[in-house]
Motif scaffolding. Structure first.
Motif, PDB file in Angstrom:
ATOM      1  N   ALA A  99       4.617 -58.642   9.221  1.00 24.13           N
ATOM      2  CA  ALA A  99       3.349 -58.474   9.945  1.00 24.13           C
ATOM      3  C   ALA A  99       3.261 -57.062  10.530  1.00 24.13           C
ATOM      4  O   ALA A  99       2.188 -56.446  10.504  1.00 24.13           O
ATOM      5  CB  ALA A  99       3.220 -59.520  11.042  1.00 24.13           C
ATOM      6  N   GLY A 100       4.381 -56.553  11.021  1.00 26.75           N
ATOM      7  CA  GLY A 100       4.395 -55.172  11.507  1.00 26.75           C
ATOM      8  C   GLY A 100       4.125 -54.174  10.402  1.00 26.75           C
ATOM      9  O   GLY A 100       3.423 -53.176  10.597  1.00 26.75           O
ATOM     10  N   HIS A 101       4.664 -54.447   9.216  1.00 24.52           N
ATOM     11  CA  HIS A 101       4.409 -53.563   8.076  1.00 24.52           C
ATOM     12  C   HIS A 101       2.948 -53.640   7.637  1.00 24.52           C
ATOM     13  O   HIS A 101       2.373 -52.625   7.218  1.00 24.52           O
ATOM     14  CB  HIS A 101       5.341 -53.903   6.922  1.00 24.52           C
ATOM     15  CG  HIS A 101       6.768 -53.526   7.187  1.00 24.52           C
ATOM     16  ND1 HIS A 101       7.808 -53.964   6.413  1.00 24.52           N
ATOM     17  CD2 HIS A 101       7.331 -52.750   8.145  1.00 24.52           C
ATOM     18  CE1 HIS A 101       8.944 -53.472   6.885  1.00 24.52           C
ATOM     19  NE2 HIS A 101       8.672 -52.731   7.935  1.00 24.52           N
ATOM     20  N   VAL A 102       2.339 -54.828   7.733  1.00 21.49           N
ATOM     21  CA  VAL A 102       0.904 -54.956   7.436  1.00 21.49           C
ATOM     22  C   VAL A 102       0.116 -54.075   8.408  1.00 21.49           C
ATOM     23  O   VAL A 102      -0.793 -53.352   7.998  1.00 21.49           O
ATOM     24  CB  VAL A 102       0.446 -56.432   7.502  1.00 21.49           C
ATOM     25  CG1 VAL A 102      -1.065 -56.546   7.544  1.00 21.49           C
ATOM     26  CG2 VAL A 102       0.999 -57.211   6.318  1.00 21.49           C
ATOM     27  N   CYS A 103       0.471 -54.126   9.688  1.00 19.72           N
ATOM     28  CA  CYS A 103      -0.198 -53.276  10.690  1.00 19.72           C
ATOM     29  C   CYS A 103      -0.039 -51.799  10.344  1.00 19.72           C
ATOM     30  O   CYS A 103      -0.990 -51.022  10.479  1.00 19.72           O
ATOM     31  CB  CYS A 103       0.364 -53.543  12.080  1.00 19.72           C
ATOM     32  SG  CYS A 103      -0.099 -55.136  12.767  1.00 19.72           S
ATOM     33  N   ALA A 104       1.152 -51.408   9.898  1.00 20.25           N
ATOM     34  CA  ALA A 104       1.389 -50.011   9.521  1.00 20.25           C
ATOM     35  C   ALA A 104       0.500 -49.604   8.348  1.00 20.25           C
ATOM     36  O   ALA A 104      -0.081 -48.519   8.346  1.00 20.25           O
ATOM     37  CB  ALA A 104       2.861 -49.794   9.177  1.00 20.25           C
TER      38      ALA A 104
END
Length: 138
Positions: A99-104
């Motif tokens: 999910a953090g990588h999606v945000c990135a």
């Protein structure tokens, strides 16, 4: 079968424009939040809480998929952040990281990487649901 296509040799490291997101090929699951939850609550209440959290993640994934299909990228950041927070609360480490990588990807406006990372997030969530219920059965 032998690969007969010659690929050029790697000349140098990735360009500064390339962000490398490390993807592990196994599920990372931290059981300690669930152990705490099941120790503090009776079994039925704990299962209800876990179900609500998993449903919340599923709802946010649906919101992400719909926003992506409509190219409404501005509507994707909040559900992705929420998925990361909820996943972290119940020990779904891989889901939280994805999910953090999606945000990135959203922040960088990298739509190709976003598609791949969202697919990883969805696969991670599918595996996480199994992990949570396998843990519960112990």
């Amino acid at each position: 079968m032998e690969n007969i296509t010659p690929f050029p040799a790697h000349v140098s490291g990735p360009s500064p424009d390339v962000v490398v997101l490390n993807c592990q090929h196994r599920m990372f699951f931290d059981p300690s939040p669930l152990i705490r939850l099941f120790a503090e609550k009776d079994s039925d209440d704990a299962e209800t809480i876990v179900c609500r959290m998993l449903e919340d993640i599923a709802l946010r994934l649906d919101m992400l998929q719909r926003a992506r299909a409509a190219d409404a990228f501005a509507k994707m950041q909040r559900p992705a952040v929420r998925i990361g927070v909820v996943a972290d609360h119940i020990g779904l480490t891989e889901v939280s990281v994805a999910a953090g990588h999606v945000c990135a990807c959203i922040g960088q406006k990298d739509w190709i990487a976003l598609d791949a990372t969202m697919a990883r997030l969805e696969r991670g969530f599918d595996m996480a649901v199994s992990e949570v219920w396998n843990f519960r059965d112990l």
